[in-house]
Write a protein that holds these residues in place. Sequence first.
Motif, mmCIF file in Angstrom:
data_model
loop_
_atom_site.group_PDB
_atom_site.id
_atom_site.type_symbol
_atom_site.label_atom_id
_atom_site.label_comp_id
_atom_site.label_asym_id
_atom_site.label_seq_id
_atom_site.Cartn_x
_atom_site.Cartn_y
_atom_site.Cartn_z
ATOM 1 N N GLU A 126 0.854 -1.191 0.000
ATOM 2 C CA GLU A 126 0.000 0.000 0.000
ATOM 3 C C GLU A 126 0.887 1.238 0.000
ATOM 4 O OE1 GLU A 126 -1.545 -1.659 3.358
ATOM 5 O OE2 GLU A 126 -3.552 -1.972 2.581
ATOM 6 N N LEU A 127 1.285 1.648 -1.182
ATOM 7 C CA LEU A 127 2.302 2.691 -1.293
ATOM 8 C C LEU A 127 1.744 3.970 -1.891
ATOM 9 C CD1 LEU A 127 5.259 0.537 -2.539
ATOM 10 C CD2 LEU A 127 5.159 1.769 -0.408
ATOM 11 N N SER A 128 0.441 4.222 -1.673
ATOM 12 C CA SER A 128 -0.100 5.423 -2.304
ATOM 13 C C SER A 128 0.112 6.634 -1.395
ATOM 14 C CB SER A 128 -1.580 5.247 -2.596
ATOM 15 O OG SER A 128 -2.245 4.837 -1.446
ATOM 16 N N THR A 129 0.475 7.739 -2.012
ATOM 17 C CA THR A 129 0.701 8.963 -1.261
ATOM 18 C C THR A 129 0.075 10.114 -2.019
ATOM 19 O OG1 THR A 129 2.771 9.245 -2.393
ATOM 20 C CG2 THR A 129 2.875 8.290 -0.192
ATOM 21 N N TYR A 130 0.020 11.252 -1.376
ATOM 22 C CA TYR A 130 -0.506 12.430 -2.047
ATOM 23 C C TYR A 130 0.551 13.107 -2.900
ATOM 24 C CZ TYR A 130 -4.890 12.237 0.389
ATOM 25 O OH TYR A 130 -6.110 11.847 0.826
ATOM 26 N N GLU A 131 1.831 12.771 -2.636
ATOM 27 C CA GLU A 131 2.868 13.422 -3.414
ATOM 28 C C GLU A 131 3.928 12.391 -3.735
ATOM 29 O OE1 GLU A 131 5.931 16.956 -3.592
ATOM 30 O OE2 GLU A 131 5.368 16.211 -1.631
ATOM 31 N N ARG A 132 4.492 12.447 -4.925
ATOM 32 C CA ARG A 132 5.383 11.350 -5.314
ATOM 33 C C ARG A 132 6.689 11.391 -4.546
ATOM 34 N NH1 ARG A 132 8.707 13.342 -9.841
ATOM 35 N NH2 ARG A 132 8.065 15.471 -10.164
ATOM 36 N N HIS A 133 7.062 12.562 -4.039
ATOM 37 C CA HIS A 133 8.326 12.624 -3.312
ATOM 38 C C HIS A 133 8.242 11.920 -1.964
ATOM 39 C CE1 HIS A 133 9.759 15.172 -6.403
ATOM 40 N NE2 HIS A 133 8.779 16.026 -6.205
ATOM 41 N N GLU A 134 7.025 11.722 -1.500
ATOM 42 C CA GLU A 134 6.882 10.989 -0.239
ATOM 43 C C GLU A 134 7.269 9.528 -0.410
ATOM 44 O OE1 GLU A 134 3.002 11.477 1.478
ATOM 45 O OE2 GLU A 134 3.005 13.592 0.921
ATOM 46 N N LEU A 135 7.376 9.082 -1.643
ATOM 47 C CA LEU A 135 7.745 7.694 -1.867
ATOM 48 C C LEU A 135 9.253 7.485 -1.810
ATOM 49 C CD1 LEU A 135 5.271 6.705 -4.670
ATOM 50 C CD2 LEU A 135 5.355 5.833 -2.367
ATOM 51 N N ASN A 136 9.986 8.567 -1.715
ATOM 52 C CA ASN A 136 11.443 8.436 -1.614
ATOM 53 C C ASN A 136 11.791 8.110 -0.168
ATOM 54 O OD1 ASN A 136 14.094 8.516 -2.060
ATOM 55 N ND2 ASN A 136 14.164 10.623 -2.830
ATOM 56 N N TYR A 137 12.011 6.812 0.115
ATOM 57 C CA TYR A 137 12.199 6.348 1.493
ATOM 58 C C TYR A 137 13.660 6.479 1.882
ATOM 59 C CZ TYR A 137 7.552 4.280 1.970
ATOM 60 O OH TYR A 137 6.202 4.089 2.083
ATOM 61 N N ASP A 138 13.910 7.069 3.040
ATOM 62 C CA ASP A 138 15.288 7.099 3.536
ATOM 63 C C ASP A 138 15.524 5.902 4.443
ATOM 64 O OD1 ASP A 138 13.811 7.747 5.674
ATOM 65 O OD2 ASP A 138 14.948 9.532 6.245
ATOM 66 N N ASN A 139 16.706 5.834 5.045
ATOM 67 C CA ASN A 139 17.038 4.609 5.761
ATOM 68 C C ASN A 139 16.143 4.357 6.972
ATOM 69 O OD1 ASN A 139 18.083 6.725 7.107
ATOM 70 N ND2 ASN A 139 20.231 6.199 6.735
ATOM 71 N N VAL A 140 15.583 5.459 7.545
ATOM 72 C CA VAL A 140 14.682 5.261 8.675
ATOM 73 C C VAL A 140 13.379 4.630 8.199
ATOM 74 C CG1 VAL A 140 13.507 6.382 10.560
ATOM 75 C CG2 VAL A 140 15.692 7.264 9.771
ATOM 76 N N ALA A 141 12.828 5.208 7.133
ATOM 77 C CA ALA A 141 11.576 4.678 6.616
ATOM 78 C C ALA A 141 11.753 3.273 6.085
ATOM 79 C CB ALA A 141 11.064 5.586 5.506
ATOM 80 N N LEU A 142 12.926 3.035 5.497
ATOM 81 C CA LEU A 142 13.183 1.694 4.962
ATOM 82 C C LEU A 142 13.335 0.685 6.078
ATOM 83 C CD1 LEU A 142 15.739 2.485 2.152
ATOM 84 C CD2 LEU A 142 13.544 1.408 1.853
ATOM 85 N N GLY A 143 13.687 1.144 7.244
ATOM 86 C CA GLY A 143 13.901 0.210 8.343
ATOM 87 C C GLY A 143 12.634 -0.182 9.055
ATOM 88 N N ARG A 144 11.520 0.486 8.742
ATOM 89 C CA ARG A 144 10.279 0.142 9.427
ATOM 90 C C ARG A 144 9.730 -1.157 8.880
ATOM 91 N NH1 ARG A 144 8.568 5.754 8.599
ATOM 92 N NH2 ARG A 144 9.388 6.904 10.371
ATOM 93 N N LEU A 145 9.150 -1.937 9.768
ATOM 94 C CA LEU A 145 8.525 -3.174 9.329
ATOM 95 C C LEU A 145 7.049 -2.930 9.105
ATOM 96 C CD1 LEU A 145 10.163 -5.887 11.528
ATOM 97 C CD2 LEU A 145 10.081 -5.835 9.051
ATOM 98 N N PRO A 146 6.482 -3.483 8.053
ATOM 99 C CA PRO A 146 5.056 -3.271 7.820
ATOM 100 C C PRO A 146 4.198 -4.033 8.812
ATOM 101 C CG PRO A 146 5.933 -4.784 6.219
ATOM 102 C CD PRO A 146 7.098 -4.298 7.019
ATOM 103 N N TYR A 147 2.970 -3.530 8.980
ATOM 104 C CA TYR A 147 2.032 -4.184 9.874
ATOM 105 C C TYR A 147 1.467 -5.395 9.169
ATOM 106 C CZ TYR A 147 -0.951 -4.004 13.940
ATOM 107 O OH TYR A 147 -1.540 -4.259 15.133
ATOM 108 N N LYS A 148 1.446 -6.511 9.864
ATOM 109 C CA LYS A 148 0.981 -7.727 9.195
ATOM 110 C C LYS A 148 -0.535 -7.734 9.074
ATOM 111 C CE LYS A 148 2.821 -11.895 9.804
ATOM 112 N NZ LYS A 148 3.317 -13.015 10.639
#
Lengths: 194, 214, 103, 372
Positions: A126-148
């Motif tokens: 579920e990767l929808s955002t209001y702005e495409r730049h929000e999809l640029n994940y940095d290492n913190v965002a990449l380190g989050r685990l998704p909710y099962k």
Amino acid sequence: MLKFLKQVGDYAKEAVQAGKYIGQGLSVTFDHMRRRPITVQYPYEKLIPSERFRGRIHFEFDKCISCEVCVRVCPINLPVVDWEFNKETKKKQLKHYSIDFGVCIFCGNCVEFCPTNCLSMTEEYELSTYERHELNYDNVALGRLPYKVTNDPMVTPLRELVYLPKGVMDPHGVPDTARRVGQLPEEILEKSEK
Amino acid sequence: MDLAQGVQIVSFALLSLMMIAAALGVVLLTNIVYSAFLLGGVFISIAGLYILLNADFVAAAQVLIYVGAVNVLILFAIMLVNKREDFTPLSSAGLRKGATALVCAGLFVLLSTMVLATPWSASTASVPTTESSIVRIGQHFFTDFLLPFELASVLLLIAMVGAIILARREYLPEVLQTPNVQQQVLTLPERPRELVPAVSDSSTLTSTPGDRNK
Amino acid sequence: MQLQLQYFLLLGAALFCIGIYGLITSRNAVRVLMSIELLLNAVNINFMGFSNFLDPQEIKGQVFTVFVITVAAAEAAVGLAIVLSIYRNRDTVDMEQFNLLKW
Amino acid sequence: MNSGIDLQEIFIESLMDLGIPPGAAKAIWMPLPMFLMIIGATVGVLVTVWLERKISAAAQQRIGPEYMGPFGVLAPVADGMKLVFKEDILPAQSDRLLFTLGPVLVVIPVFLSYLIVPFGQNLVITDIGTGIFLWVALSSIAPIGLLMAGYSSNNKYSLLGGLRAAAQSISYEIPLSLSVLAIVMMSNSLSTIDIVQQQSGYGILGWNIWRQPFGLIVFWICALAECERLPFDLPEAEEEIVAGYQTEYSGMKFALFYLSSYVNLVLSALLFSVLYLGGWNFPIPIDLLASLLGVSETDPWLQIITASLGIIMTILKAYFLVFLAVLLRWTVPRVRIDQLLDLGWKFLLPVSLANLLLTAALKLVFPFAFGG
């Protein structure tokens, strides 16, 4: 004159034939109305992604050795690896790491080639955002685990998309509440415990 | 003057105003598409006038044929020949228009004096016909106006055939005249990437090291 | 005050004059056709007025109007076809350019 | 044949009893059925939209709108609200006046046509002599609005769509009117009330469906084409010309197009049921049932039941046809523009002409069965 009559007759026959075909088509469409819907009521019901589902990429900062293999194997050189050479330890020290999922095609090459397994695939889609730049994940965002999906109390997890229960071949008369093919993870767990 | 008459007068005034304004627009506006749409307005307001004249069938026929057929046809023709062309200016355009306007105004004055001067023996207490106008019209068509009626249908048929023949495109000979023109092969603006030979053939193998040695 | 025959006749006359003006001054062939339609409609208004005020029983004016409508439809179809074919040959709809038959 | 209840008379008489002069009472009555009709048409559209979504979903093994109200009945209302609050976009270089006037010209004739739809002996706004002919005439105004919308949008897809819509509409109007003409010939009247009257008396056996099998097919195909429904939705064919003349429209103006297309569908279905399925008649003649049960014809209860049953029957028949249209939508693929015109001019026109000729011949031979 006879030829003309024959033409008219043939034309009429063709018209009747076309009408018959449309009738057949209508009966098929009508028949589908008596079948069980295949719908997954998305935000309330979700399919459990399969084992090798290629979703958003997970990244573990501490395991990374800044080797940049992921950048090289990426079709578009997408991961941004920002490192600095640490002269004391004579090792590369990672400062930032980011992947833009607005551009990523989820081919999984980086995960495949990562020597330290610091990259892995999650089941998040579920990767929808209001702005495409929000999809640029940095290492913190990449380190989050998704909710099962199975842990979410708001969501009914569904096992598979196949819509008929096991062993049923005729799609008619199956009630909407009849369960789908496959088992949920906790059921598999129960079975294995027995 | 009771309510019904007041309504009649007011709607007559509105419809006639609308009709005259739209007709002036048809004639005077420079944009031909506006003219065509305004022509529809003229037709519709005339249909309203017919209703005021107790002729519901003719009003409906007016809408059906003028608005639904003639006006759409005109619009189609405009769209088909829609070329924004500026007509070459004529030397005496203003004079022509002025003279025409003068003549038309004179004609109108003449006609209106005639209309107002003639004592029309109008039966003002017009008895509304007991039976529907449709029945009456139908009776006329099939008794005393049978020949014109049939002739009108023949005329329509002839007009249809004629219009189709006139408007049909002939089979184009231009296509046959130049069959040999080579179709230019369309290519992408960017050049494809040069392929690096994985197993290069013998000629390149032999030539390139030699060149380098020189 | 009541609706009178004269009103409709005056209206018809006005429409007729507008139509004449358009017929003479327009240079676009399609607009000429539109002006002809205006003329026919002016005639129709007269017919209908006479039919309602002078002949309310035998509504022959309405019958004539129907005939005129028929003729107008045929006229529009043929006229537009002619305009279209001229446009194809001469690539313009300017009436001033259609002078092939001038001496 | 009893005339059933006459709401107008009852209403006016009750007002006059209150001491209101008859002219004023009539003036008070006049706008009421019109408002009722506009509201009825709009509600009919909402129901049709909901039905269309639900039936489409069922035909594709989906569920359709579910969470907006019970069974998603509020989904069309939500759609409408969304359209009302949307921004009204005016495309650059477009023609503001014509752009606004286009949808209005499309909507008004469709709503006006409801004047002639009868729901019972006296349940019709106006029983004018021209009746069904008025509908044919009014439906020919819409293409002007479509052309206007297409031209003023300053978009080539819009222009193409508008031209297609106009061409389609005027070519299918001819077989449509010819098939209506066959009915009119049998009932000797253009009035919708008379057309239904002529079919009543024998229950389902008296309906025009048995007398006009070809006319019925032609009428339905033409009605679908006039409503721009699939398989004839070329003017708004998504894959070819984005959305045709609607491409540049948004907000309330788009809502008007949307509304008019569905009102047109419901109207066509209603008129189909009036022309071919006996209008407000029950499949078994009610008089027969009443006499079997021993109820007198003048019983007020019977009259009320007859009137309400008439409304229900008309609406039921109309919605059966709407259902058929939705089913056809998901069965038949869209035709090409040349196929569309071929079908209209080379198939439907000759068939409807032959049907007219056949009806005339049958009327001469069997005057009792075909309206002597």
